[in-house]
Design a protein around this motif. Structure first.
Motif, PDB file in Angstrom:
ATOM      1  N   GLY A 135     -66.392 -61.581   5.834  1.00 37.79           N
ATOM      2  CA  GLY A 135     -65.586 -61.747   7.043  1.00 37.79           C
ATOM      3  C   GLY A 135     -65.987 -62.956   7.872  1.00 37.79           C
ATOM      4  N   ILE A 136     -67.065 -63.647   7.497  1.00 34.16           N
ATOM      5  CA  ILE A 136     -67.592 -64.747   8.309  1.00 34.16           C
ATOM      6  C   ILE A 136     -67.718 -65.970   7.419  1.00 34.16           C
ATOM      7  N   ASP A 137     -67.094 -67.084   7.778  1.00 32.89           N
ATOM      8  CA  ASP A 137     -67.076 -68.277   6.922  1.00 32.89           C
ATOM      9  C   ASP A 137     -68.481 -68.811   6.680  1.00 32.89           C
ATOM     10  N   GLN A 138     -69.351 -68.724   7.735  1.00 30.84           N
ATOM     11  CA  GLN A 138     -70.697 -69.280   7.581  1.00 30.84           C
ATOM     12  C   GLN A 138     -71.526 -68.501   6.553  1.00 30.84           C
ATOM     13  N   LEU A 139     -71.091 -67.294   6.187  1.00 29.93           N
ATOM     14  CA  LEU A 139     -71.886 -66.458   5.281  1.00 29.93           C
ATOM     15  C   LEU A 139     -71.314 -66.427   3.865  1.00 29.93           C
ATOM     16  N   SER A 140     -70.484 -67.404   3.511  1.00 29.86           N
ATOM     17  CA  SER A 140     -69.860 -67.392   2.174  1.00 29.86           C
ATOM     18  C   SER A 140     -70.899 -67.518   1.073  1.00 29.86           C
ATOM     19  N   SER A 141     -71.978 -68.310   1.312  1.00 34.68           N
ATOM     20  CA  SER A 141     -73.003 -68.451   0.276  1.00 34.68           C
ATOM     21  C   SER A 141     -73.754 -67.141   0.074  1.00 34.68           C
ATOM     22  N   VAL A 142     -73.934 -66.391   1.171  1.00 36.35           N
ATOM     23  CA  VAL A 142     -74.606 -65.087   1.030  1.00 36.35           C
ATOM     24  C   VAL A 142     -73.739 -64.144   0.212  1.00 36.35           C
ATOM     25  N   ALA A 143     -72.438 -64.133   0.480  1.00 36.70           N
ATOM     26  CA  ALA A 143     -71.518 -63.291  -0.297  1.00 36.70           C
ATOM     27  C   ALA A 143     -71.561 -63.671  -1.777  1.00 36.70           C
ATOM     28  N   ALA A 144     -71.643 -64.987  -2.041  1.00 37.84           N
ATOM     29  CA  ALA A 144     -71.708 -65.438  -3.436  1.00 37.84           C
ATOM     30  C   ALA A 144     -72.990 -64.956  -4.094  1.00 37.84           C
ATOM     31  N   LYS A 145     -74.123 -65.065  -3.342  1.00 37.90           N
ATOM     32  CA  LYS A 145     -75.390 -64.608  -3.922  1.00 37.90           C
ATOM     33  C   LYS A 145     -75.350 -63.119  -4.219  1.00 37.90           C
ATOM     34  N   LEU A 146     -74.733 -62.353  -3.336  1.00 36.08           N
ATOM     35  CA  LEU A 146     -74.634 -60.911  -3.578  1.00 36.08           C
ATOM     36  C   LEU A 146     -73.790 -60.624  -4.815  1.00 36.08           C
ATOM     37  N   SER A 147     -72.693 -61.338  -4.997  1.00 33.36           N
ATOM     38  CA  SER A 147     -71.853 -61.138  -6.189  1.00 33.36           C
ATOM     39  C   SER A 147     -72.635 -61.459  -7.455  1.00 33.36           C
ATOM     40  N   VAL A 199     -76.592 -50.594  -5.155  1.00 36.08           N
ATOM     41  CA  VAL A 199     -75.349 -51.320  -5.462  1.00 36.08           C
ATOM     42  C   VAL A 199     -74.364 -51.195  -4.309  1.00 36.08           C
ATOM     43  N   ALA A 200     -74.223 -49.981  -3.748  1.00 30.55           N
ATOM     44  CA  ALA A 200     -73.295 -49.779  -2.633  1.00 30.55           C
ATOM     45  C   ALA A 200     -73.739 -50.606  -1.418  1.00 30.55           C
ATOM     46  N   HIS A 201     -75.047 -50.679  -1.206  1.00 34.46           N
ATOM     47  CA  HIS A 201     -75.580 -51.494  -0.104  1.00 34.46           C
ATOM     48  C   HIS A 201     -75.166 -52.955  -0.264  1.00 34.46           C
ATOM     49  N   TYR A 202     -75.282 -53.486  -1.493  1.00 32.61           N
ATOM     50  CA  TYR A 202     -74.921 -54.891  -1.710  1.00 32.61           C
ATOM     51  C   TYR A 202     -73.422 -55.090  -1.571  1.00 32.61           C
ATOM     52  N   TYR A 203     -72.632 -54.120  -2.011  1.00 32.08           N
ATOM     53  CA  TYR A 203     -71.178 -54.234  -1.856  1.00 32.08           C
ATOM     54  C   TYR A 203     -70.805 -54.289  -0.370  1.00 32.08           C
ATOM     55  N   SER A 204     -71.419 -53.386   0.435  1.00 34.16           N
ATOM     56  CA  SER A 204     -71.063 -53.352   1.849  1.00 34.16           C
ATOM     57  C   SER A 204     -71.538 -54.628   2.558  1.00 34.16           C
ATOM     58  N   THR A 205     -72.736 -55.087   2.208  1.00 34.80           N
ATOM     59  CA  THR A 205     -73.245 -56.314   2.804  1.00 34.80           C
ATOM     60  C   THR A 205     -72.337 -57.491   2.439  1.00 34.80           C
ATOM     61  N   ARG A 206     -71.892 -57.523   1.182  1.00 35.03           N
ATOM     62  CA  ARG A 206     -71.010 -58.613   0.749  1.00 35.03           C
ATOM     63  C   ARG A 206     -69.697 -58.582   1.532  1.00 35.03           C
ATOM     64  N   SER A 207     -69.141 -57.376   1.733  1.00 36.69           N
ATOM     65  CA  SER A 207     -67.879 -57.283   2.475  1.00 36.69           C
ATOM     66  C   SER A 207     -68.073 -57.742   3.917  1.00 36.69           C
ATOM     67  N   ALA A 208     -69.220 -57.370   4.510  1.00 38.73           N
ATOM     68  CA  ALA A 208     -69.492 -57.814   5.871  1.00 38.73           C
ATOM     69  C   ALA A 208     -69.602 -59.331   5.929  1.00 38.73           C
ATOM     70  N   ALA A 209     -70.292 -59.914   4.936  1.00 45.11           N
ATOM     71  CA  ALA A 209     -70.483 -61.365   4.913  1.00 45.11           C
ATOM     72  C   ALA A 209     -69.171 -62.090   4.659  1.00 45.11           C
ATOM     73  N   ASP A 219     -63.043 -56.722  -3.075  1.00 48.63           N
ATOM     74  CA  ASP A 219     -64.186 -57.579  -2.739  1.00 48.63           C
ATOM     75  C   ASP A 219     -63.824 -58.460  -1.540  1.00 48.63           C
ATOM     76  N   CYS A 220     -63.356 -57.804  -0.472  1.00 47.90           N
ATOM     77  CA  CYS A 220     -62.889 -58.544   0.688  1.00 47.90           C
ATOM     78  C   CYS A 220     -63.497 -57.917   1.956  1.00 47.90           C
ATOM     79  N   ALA A 221     -63.314 -58.602   3.062  1.00 47.45           N
ATOM     80  CA  ALA A 221     -63.882 -58.118   4.322  1.00 47.45           C
ATOM     81  C   ALA A 221     -63.247 -56.808   4.749  1.00 47.45           C
ATOM     82  N   GLU A 222     -61.928 -56.632   4.440  1.00 38.16           N
ATOM     83  CA  GLU A 222     -61.227 -55.423   4.860  1.00 38.16           C
ATOM     84  C   GLU A 222     -61.777 -54.179   4.181  1.00 38.16           C
ATOM     85  N   ALA A 223     -62.477 -54.357   3.064  1.00 44.62           N
ATOM     86  CA  ALA A 223     -63.000 -53.201   2.321  1.00 44.62           C
ATOM     87  C   ALA A 223     -64.352 -52.742   2.854  1.00 44.62           C
ATOM     88  N   TYR A 224     -64.820 -53.381   3.960  1.00 48.38           N
ATOM     89  CA  TYR A 224     -66.171 -53.059   4.414  1.00 48.38           C
ATOM     90  C   TYR A 224     -66.336 -51.575   4.726  1.00 48.38           C
TER      91      TYR A 224
END
Length: 1726
Positions: free
Chosen positions: A1524-1536, A1512-1522, A1470-1475
């Motif tokens: 990688g960017i500090d400003q998008l941490s809340s988006v990553a949390a919402k996706l999780s 589900v795969a779409h949300y996983y990839s979007t979360r990994s992309a988010a 669940d990290c940016a490197e897994a995008y």
């Protein structure tokens, strides 16, 4: 440190404030972190000062210096969730703590107070206070008293219960320094501190002893002390040292044991003694924890129990098989001498100097009673599970387990458990609180029954015969006993009545839990369901014997053995349970039981019984229920009304209302005791109620009588009403009686006749003369009597009116024959005889045979008289009448009379009558049944054949055998010359002596065989002495020896062998005996008999080499080489040559080893052994090896070996014998030139030509035209050294055959030469030879053999096209076998692909398949994907389908699903490197969904499932992309968080773990706490294998699914789980965190798509999957995205260089509304 009271857990708290839990073996099993009182001050602001377990071992109290005590619930099992269940906030630091009883914690604080905390009420209070810091706290052994030590040296004592000791409370003593080390033993208190002195104080604080170590420079201050659980030992800790003190009861002082010195241990900071006393735990300043075994001694008892003496007065008994332990402890501190486990390994017995300890291992009940030593002569009996019976010097003592007092003692000499019965409160009796009874024998014929509660005698039973069994019932009200004559008796203790139940009873038993008795009476099973009525017995026929009685699971069965089978008879459980409840007076229990039964005849009878008893006990509500169940509506209604009256009275006056006069009167009415009801009413002067009762019951006479007695004014009206009532109701009889009483006799007669009572009218008429004179009245009465068939009464009336003829007729019709005869004697004498016969017939009909006899005699009817006499069993009278008859027809009665006399054993009379009646066979049967065989035989010979006599005797003998009359049966068998049957009978009944006696008389030749057969049977039954006798009689002493040997009875075996065997037999037995013993014991035994050397030889000869070596090493080492030699020879025979070689060498016989290897052609080993151990044998080995090589045609090797052995003459001889004269001459010339001329002469005389000679001869035959002979010569040339010559000869032979011989012969020659050429690898020549003879296939095979594939194909194509396929097939097989897959591709692609797959060369396989069509490619991609999934390489599967596409093949669906599930189950992705991986998965699933849309699977369940996976795969990839960017941490949390809705696909524990961490990362603590708490619950559920126990309250109004699959394993490491557990526990103490999910304006959880109030489902956001209810229009989305929305982050990555990632994160789902607009935005920005 603290030990749990159940001894299973040990807790240690270190300086880092973490509590670590260990098991009793010292293995770490669990841990938890303690909490500060207030987190805001930090986690390191306090120190744990003390810990204690709760008495049930499920909680731990922790005392902390931040002014608080926490109580943690740790559960019963390892790994249970740790929660704080109590906390007690104090005003100062808590310094020490103990937990002596269930809800009470005692602790000291820095202020000097000693307080108690109640865990039940969560409140604390002060016990006492001082002005000095509390430094130590301890309890006495029982935990009912405490001591507190204070900084000023004061020691204070306080008792919760002084247990009768009378010791004082309050300040006890003042020590010279702060008493940091303090322990309270059984008889003394030990205090120590920094002054290096240990002081022992007495019960009231005076100094008993002082141990001064102040002069010991190595000693430092004493820091801690601990007392053993028994209080007998105390340990004091200091620096590098433990000092141990043991209390001496005899001296009354403390004895110091040797101190335990432990270098480098440093200061001891904590001591804790295991509660069973077996271990002492020592904690040190450096963090070490040492466990010391504290047992004085340990022993193994019966190989079943481990007995550990942990103190003089405390012993631990451990069951080795189950691991259960019992702590046996003397309450008085006495030293325990010895512990025994008795009574089927269930009961403990131990002695001290003044007490006796008993224990039940099963129930863990222990007792200690005062007991004066009797030298260990007591006998213990454990047949009763509740009480131990101890017999000593004629006195019986009873001790109840768990009680420390002797229950009772009596004098008796009879200690058989079957002659003593004890009952202790086994079933409760109404009104009896304590019911303890004992029945025992005063003497062999007298029983005494004692009440153990009151200690008085309840009764004494004197019997006329010896008593062999007795038992009280469970309530102690009845006693069953049986005497030596097997008579069963019942004694009622309350009534002192004795009754005999059975005259023969081999088995009897009370049914457990009831008063039902089961017994056996010969062939019947007898059951008494109601023991109060011994005559009411239920019987069942049996074919065997009762062996046991079992009652379980609501079922009672009697176990009966019938031959080899066991049969169970089920008793009526209803009768048992109901009867027991009734006997105990528990009518509610009886009612409850009957409620469970269906109505039947038996159930109805039980309801009736209960109704009667409940009425008698005045339990009216139960009685009402009973009558309702019985359908007796009237009684039920009557009792209902009565209960209402009783309840009303009860409410008004108290009590149960049954004593009220109306209730008592109504119950009397119900019992039909109206006089009693009248009495109750009249006592209250309720006259009207009495009269009303009688009128309701239509008892007018009683009503009028009451009215008359009381002078009631309504008396006349009552009489008139009564008569009117009688007439209205047609009660003419009663009305007639009223008229008769009034004197109106004619009116009375008329009413009697009207009522159909002419007999009553006749009596009235005969009593009144005025009525007899009225002809009309008499006529009417007689007519009515005749009509009603009252003939006798009519006759009486006719006789009174002198009408004799009609009177006689009426008497005859009415069977009043006496009156008829009396009247006939006076009026009609001629009718008397006829009347007598008719009278006799009537009496016979009435079964009055005796009376009929005389009447028949009077009538002269002799035959009827005989029949009547026989029927009346008047045998003598019948015989007398019979013998007076002359009619032969009467002879038939002889048989019946004879049978009677036979039955009364008057055999002579019976015989005379049988013979007289021509029934001689019956007379024979009579004598045989009576056992008078001589008389029977005498008669039988006269009238029966020999066969019939034999059959008769045999059948009778068999009957006698069944009756156990074996001697009589033997007589019968031998009488008819059937001794074999008698022998069989004795054998079957194991009467071997009689059997042998008959065999010796009748089958002397089989006697020996019979003895041996019997011996084997007796041996099987372990009757060895008898078996020995028969073996010896059968002259088979060896079998007897073997019998004793097999059963480990060696002395007997040796005795038999020495007595009856030969000279060496006893030696063999001694040898086997010694072998069984082994070791030194075997040597001693053999030396004792002088057979040691013989035994060694015997062992070696019989291949028991281990035993032989053992004996030789222990006693005769000089014999070891001989044994090695024999062992080597044995191993050689077994083919174990290497082991044999070793043994030969050890035996000093290397020559034998060499010969062995030579014999086995193992030349290298032979030479190795010879060179190392016997050099002289080397030459012999070379000769033998050369001989072998000559035999194998290896002439060069043979020649070399012989030359090495310097034996050229042998080489010459072998070459000569082989016809190899050239080589022979060569050797002779080189090595023996002197013999060359002799060899040449011999060669010439033998005519041996050699190869050159053979070739020359062949050429001569060829020149002379003898081609066949020439061919033979050419073919015979065999010179392996000259292959060219061989080739030329063979080819010449073939050429000659083709040219000059017939085709067939030429073919034959080619079949010889061709294989030879092929063998020499001359494939072309062989093929050419075959082609010359048109052998096409042989030629092709030759080319194939030489791998000349092109030539083979050309030959097949040009000469025989049919063989082209054969060549291709062989070529493919060749490529496969050679592994030349690359070449195979050009021939057979599918086969090549399969081979790549089998070899695991997947890259080549896929690469090759990609050059074929799409289907072939994806077939092998599927195979490779399946292989990768099995290997756990799901990422490679994804790369595979990413590269080659995803076809919508239904057979591949499982692969796609497994790939998806394996990928979403991966940890730490669940990290940016897994995008890139998630983007690839999304792209693959998108392509699959598009392909499905175009296929037949469109809109199928599978299609929908893959659409869900795509989302589900779409949300996983979007979360990994988010990510990688500090400003998008809340988006990553919402996706999780959004992914929680998909836990049917994603592992639930992983989803909640990631969602919780994501929420925690953005400081959404509420959600983080809820999600991580859910994760912990799921983790526990995974460990248990079920999620049934999950609490879904937090997610009740969300669309997060409850029913999710149980993950097979936890997707988070244990360390991470424990980190989460600690965080959740910490947060749970924080009052700011609310366990509630946030809601939006819909009043619904903000991440939920479904509104709680409306049920409307919102569209999910394309980015976060959250509800988009507030952004429903595209225009709003546009403005929000571009300007104000949180989605403005979409464009941020464009500036950061991550366009590709974000683009593919949102734009690859075809069904999302946001797709088109987002695409336009990206193009604009690009």
């Amino acid at each position: 440190m603290a030990w749990a009271p159940n001894n299973a857990k040990f807790a240690v708290c270190t300086i880092d404030r973490v509590v670590i839990l260990y098991d009793e073996q010292g293995e770490k099993r669990d841990r938890f972190t303690t909490k500060p009182a207030d987190p805001k001050y930090g986690k390191k602001t306090y120190v744990v000062k003390s810990m204690a377990f709760s008495p049930d071992s499920t909680k731990i109290a922790v005392a902390q210096t931040d002014n608080i005590i926490f109580v943690y619930k740790i559960g019963e099992e390892w790994g249970d969730k740790k929660v704080i269940c109590n906390k007690f906030i104090q005003t100062s630091a808590v310094t020490c703590l103990v937990w002596p009883s269930e809800h009470t914690i005692i602790f000291g604080i820095a202020e000097g107070k000693v307080r108690q905390a109640n865990t039940k009420t969560s409140k604390s209070s002060t016990i006492y206070g001082t002005d000095s810091y509390v430094v130590s706290l301890t309890t006495n052994v029982s935990g009912k008293g405490i001591l507190s030590g204070h900084a000023d040296g004061t020691v204070v004592r306080y008792f919760f219960d002084d247990e009768g000791s009378g010791e004082s409370q309050g300040k006890l003593l003042t020590h010279a320094c702060p008493p940091y080390a303090m322990a309270w033993g059984t008889n003394s208190i030990i205090v120590a501190g920094c002054d290096k002195k240990i002081v022992a104080y007495g019960r009231e604080g005076h100094v008993l002893q002082t141990f001064d170590y102040s002069r010991d420079r190595s000693e430092k201050e004493f820091t801690v002390a601990a007392s053993s659980p028994s209080g007998q030992s105390i340990v004091v800790g200091s620096y590098d040292r433990l000092r141990v003190f043991n209390w001496s009861p005899r001296k009354g002082i403390w004895d110091e044991a040797s101190p335990k010195e432990i270098p480098n241990l440093y200061t001891i900071t904590a001591l804790s003694w295991k509660k069973d006393g077996s271990r002492l735990s020592v904690g040190t300043l450096c963090g070490g924890v040492e466990l010391f075994d504290c047992c004085l001694r340990r022993s193994i008892y019966k190989n079943k129990f481990e007995i550990t003496y942990v103190g003089l007065s405390q012993v631990i008994v451990k069951n080795l098989s189950t691991g259960t332990r019992v702590v046996l402890k003397s309450q008085y501190g006495y030293e325990i001498d010895e512990v025994k486990v008795m009574g089927k390994d269930r009961y403990l017995v131990a002695h001290t100097s003044d007490t006796l300890l008993l224990g039940d291992l099963l129930s863990n009940k222990l007792s200690e009673v005062a007991w004066q030593g009797s030298g260990g002569n007591e006998k213990f009996f454990f047949e009763n599970e509740t009480v131990c019976m101890i017999f000593n010097a004629g006195e019986l003592a009873l001790v109840e387990y768990g009680s420390n007092e002797i229950l009772g003692s009596v004098r008796t000499e009879f200690m058989n458990p079957h002659l003593i019965s004890v009952r202790l409160n086994e079933r409760k009796l109404r009104g009896v609180e304590d019911n303890r009874k004992l029945a025992y024998l005063i003497d062999i014929k007298t029983i005494a029954i004692v009440d153990l509660v009151g200690g008085y005698n309840l009764g004494t039973i004197s019997h006329d015969s010896k008593i062999d069994w007795l038992e009280l019932n469970e309530t102690g009200r009845k006693l069953l006993f049986r005497d030596k004559k097997l008579r069963l008796h019942l004694y009622d203790i309350e009534s002192s009545l004795k009754s005999t139940m059975l005259s023969f009873c081999p088995y009897v038993q009370w049914v457990p839990g009831s008063d039902v008795v089961v017994a056996q009476n010969r062939g019947n099973l007898c059951v008494w369901y109601t023991i109060d009525s011994p005559e009411r017995v239920t019987m069942f026929p049996l074919k065997g014997d009762i062996v046991d009685l079992e009652r379980s699971n609501g079922k009672t069965e009697v176990i009966v053995t019938e031959g080899v089978n066991s049969v169970s008879y089920t008793l009526d459980e209803g009768l048992i349970e109901f009867g027991t409840a009734i006997d105990d007076g528990d009518y509610y229990r009886a009612t409850a039981f009957l409620e469970t039964l269906e109505m039947s005849a038996e159930t109805e009878a039980m309801w009736k019984t209960l109704s009667k008893l409940s009425l008698e006990a005045q339990q009216l509500h139960i009685a009402e229920r009973c009558f309702a169940a019985l359908g007796d509506v009237s009684k039920a209604r009557f009792l209902n009304e009565t209960n209402k009256i009783a309840d009303s009275v009860s409410r008004e006056y108290g009590g149960d209302g049954t004593d009220h006069y109306q209730v008592k009167a109504r119950l009397a009415m119900l019992d039909k005791n109206f006089k009693l009801a009248e009495m109750y009413y009249m006592e209250q002067n309720a006259v009207d109620e009495v009269m009303e009762m009688y009128q309701e019951l239509h008892m007018w006479d009683e009503c009028i009588a009451v009215a008359e007695a009381k002078g009631h004014p309504e008396l006349d009206n009552l009489r008139r009403s009564y008569y009117s009532y009688l007439m209205e109701t047609n009660q003419n009889e009663k009305a007639g009686e009223v008229k008769e009483n009034e004197g109106d006799f004619i009116g009375a007669v008329n009413l009697y006749l009207k009522a159909g009572l002419p007999a009553k009218a006749a009596w009235l008429a005969m009593s009144r003369d005025e009525l007899l004179s009225s002809h009309d009245i008499i006529s009417r009465i007689t007519a009515a009597l005749i009509k009603g068939e009252f003939y006798e009464r009519a006759g009486d009336l006719f006789e009174r009116t002198r009408n004799n003829q009609k009177a006689l007729e009426c008497y005859r019709k009415g069977n009043a024959f006496k009156k008829a005869v009396d009247l006939a004697r006076v009026a009609f004498p001629a009718e008397v005889v006829k009347l007598e016969e008719v009278w006799g017939d009537y009496l016979v009909q009435q079964k009055q045979m005796d009376a009929a006899i005389n009447h028949y005699i009077e009538a002269g009817c002799s035959t009827k008289a005989i029949e009547a006499a026989i029927a009346a069993r008047q045998w003598k009278k019948a015989l007398h009448i019979l013998e007076l008859q002359e009619d032969k027809a009467a002879a038939k009665y002889y048989l019946k009379i004879a049978q009677h006399y036979a039955s009364v054993q008057e055999f002579e009379v019976a015989e005379r009558l049988f013979v007289k009646g021509d029934h001689t066979k019956d007379a024979i049967d009579m004598y045989t049944q009576a056992g008078q065989w001589e008389q029977a035989h005498k008669l039988a010979v006269k009238c029966m054949s020999q066969e019939d006599v034999s059959a008769l005797y045999i059948s009778r003998a068999q009957e006698l055998e069944k009756e156990g009359k074996y001697k009589e049966a033997e007589r019968l068998f031998t009488t008819v010359d059937e001794p074999d049957l008698a022998i069989t009978m004795y054998k079957k009944n194991k009467m071997y002596d009689d059997m042998i006696r008959l065999v010796a008389v009748h089958h002397k030749d089989l006697l020996q065989e019979t003895h041996i057969h019997l011996a084997k049977e007796l041996e099987a039954e372990s009757r060895f002495q008898e078996a020995e006798y028969h073996y010896l009689e059968g002259q088979d002493w060896k079998a007897a020896v073997n019998m004793y040997r097999v059963n480990d009875m060696w002395e007997e075996a040796y005795r038999m062998a020495k007595t009856h065997g030969g000279a060496s037999a006893h030696k063999q037995v001694a040898y086997l005996w010694a072998k069984n013993l082994g070791g030194e014991a075997a040597v001693k035994l053999l030396n004792k008999f002088g057979f040691l050397e013989t035994a060694i030889d015997f062992a070696a000869d019989n291949y028991a080499f281990d035993f032989a070596f053992e004996l030789a090493r222990l006693a005769m080492k000089q014999r070891i080489p001989d044994i090695h030699l024999k062992n080597a020879m044995f191993l050689e025979d077994q083919g174990k040559f290497n082991e044999a070689e070793t043994e030969f060498i050890k035996a000093g016989k290397p020559k034998e080893a060499v010969l062995m290897h030579v014999h086995n052609k193992d030349w290298s080993n032979a030479q190795r052994v010879a060179e190392a151990h016997d050099p002289e044998s080397v030459a012999d080995i070379l000769v033998s090896q050369a001989k072998f090589c000559f035999d194998q045609k290896e002439f060069q090797k043979a020649e070399a070996f012989l030359l090495r052995a310097q034996r050229p003459e042998l080489a010459i001889k072998y070459y000569k014998d082989a016809g190899m004269w050239t080589d022979a001459m060569r050797i002779c010339k080189d090595y023996l030139p002197s013999k060359l001329s002799i060899l040449q002469k011999e060669y010439e005389s033998e005519g041996n030509w050699g190869v050159e000679g053979m070739v020359e001869q062949a050429q001569e035959w060829e020149q002379t035209g003898e081609y066949a002979r020439a061919i033979d010569c050419y073919l015979k040339v065999k010179d392996s050294s000259n292959m060219d010559l061989l080739m030329k000869c063979w080819m010449k032979a073939a050429e000659l055959a083709i040219k000059f011989l017939s085709h067939d012969k030429a073919v034959d020659i080619s079949q010889v030469v061709g294989p030879r050429l092929i063998q020499l690898r001359k494939y072309n020549e062989a093929a050419e030879l075959y082609l010359n003879l048109d052998l096409i296939k042989n030629a092709i095979d030759a080319f194939i053999e030489g791998e000349e594939w092109n030539k083979a194909k050309r030959v097949a194509k040009e000469l025989d096209p049919r063989l082209e396929e054969y060549v291709d097939k062989r070529y493919k097989e060749h490529l496969k076998n050679q592994g030349k897959v690359d070449s195979l591709v050009g021939v057979d692609v599918v086969a090549a692909l399969d081979m790549y797959a089998e070899r695991g060369q997947w890259e080549k396989c896929i690469d090759t398949a990609s050059k074929q069509n799409f289907k072939v490619l994806h077939k092998y991609i599927a195979l490779y994907a399946t292989h990768l999934i099995k290997e756990g390489e799901a990422e490679k599967v994804l790369n595979l389908y990413t590269q080659h596409g995803v076809p919508a093949y239904s057979q591949n669906f499982n692969i796609y699903k497994r790939m998806f599930l394996e990928l979403v189950s991966l940890r730490d992705w669940d990290c940016a490197e897994a995008y890139r991986m998630w983007a690839n998965l999304r792209d693959v699933l998108l392509l699959l969904c598009e392909n499905l849309t175009k296929s037949s699977e469109a809109n199928s369940p599978a299609h929908e499932e893959f659409e869900q996976m795509l989302l589900v795969a779409h949300y996983y990839s979007t979360r990994s992309a988010a990510k990688g960017i500090d400003q998008l941490s809340s988006v990553a949390a919402k996706l999780s968080i959004s992914l929680l809705r998909h836990t049917e696909l994603i592992p639930a524990d992983k989803a909640f773990y990631e969602a919780g961490l994501a929420a925690k990362a953005v400081d959404w603590e509420n959600m983080a706490f809820i999600f991580l708490n859910r994760f912990l619950d799921l983790a526990d559920g995974i460990d248990e294998g079920t999620l049934d126990a999950l609490d879904h309250t937090d997610f009740q109004d969300t669309d997060i699914p409850f029913e999710v699959p149980v993950p097979s394993k936890l997707h988070v490491t244990v360390e991470k789980r424990e980190e989460i557990r600690e965080w959740v526990l910490t947060v749970s103490m924080d009052q700011r965190v609310e366990q509630v999910l946030p809601k939006d304006e819909r009043g619904t959880y903000e991440a939920s798509l479904v509104a709680l109030s409306t049920g409307i489902r919102s569209l999910p956001c394309v980015i976060t999957d959250h509800s988009q209810s507030r952004m429903s229009r595209c225009a709003e989305i546009y403005h929000t995205v571009v300007r104000r929305s949180p989605f403005s982050w979409i464009f941020l990555p464009l500036r950061l260089g991550k366009v590709h990632n974000i683009y593919f994160s949102i734009c690859h789902h075809p069904v999302l509304h946001f797709l088109a607009f987002a695409s336009q935005l990206f193009r604009l920005n690009t």
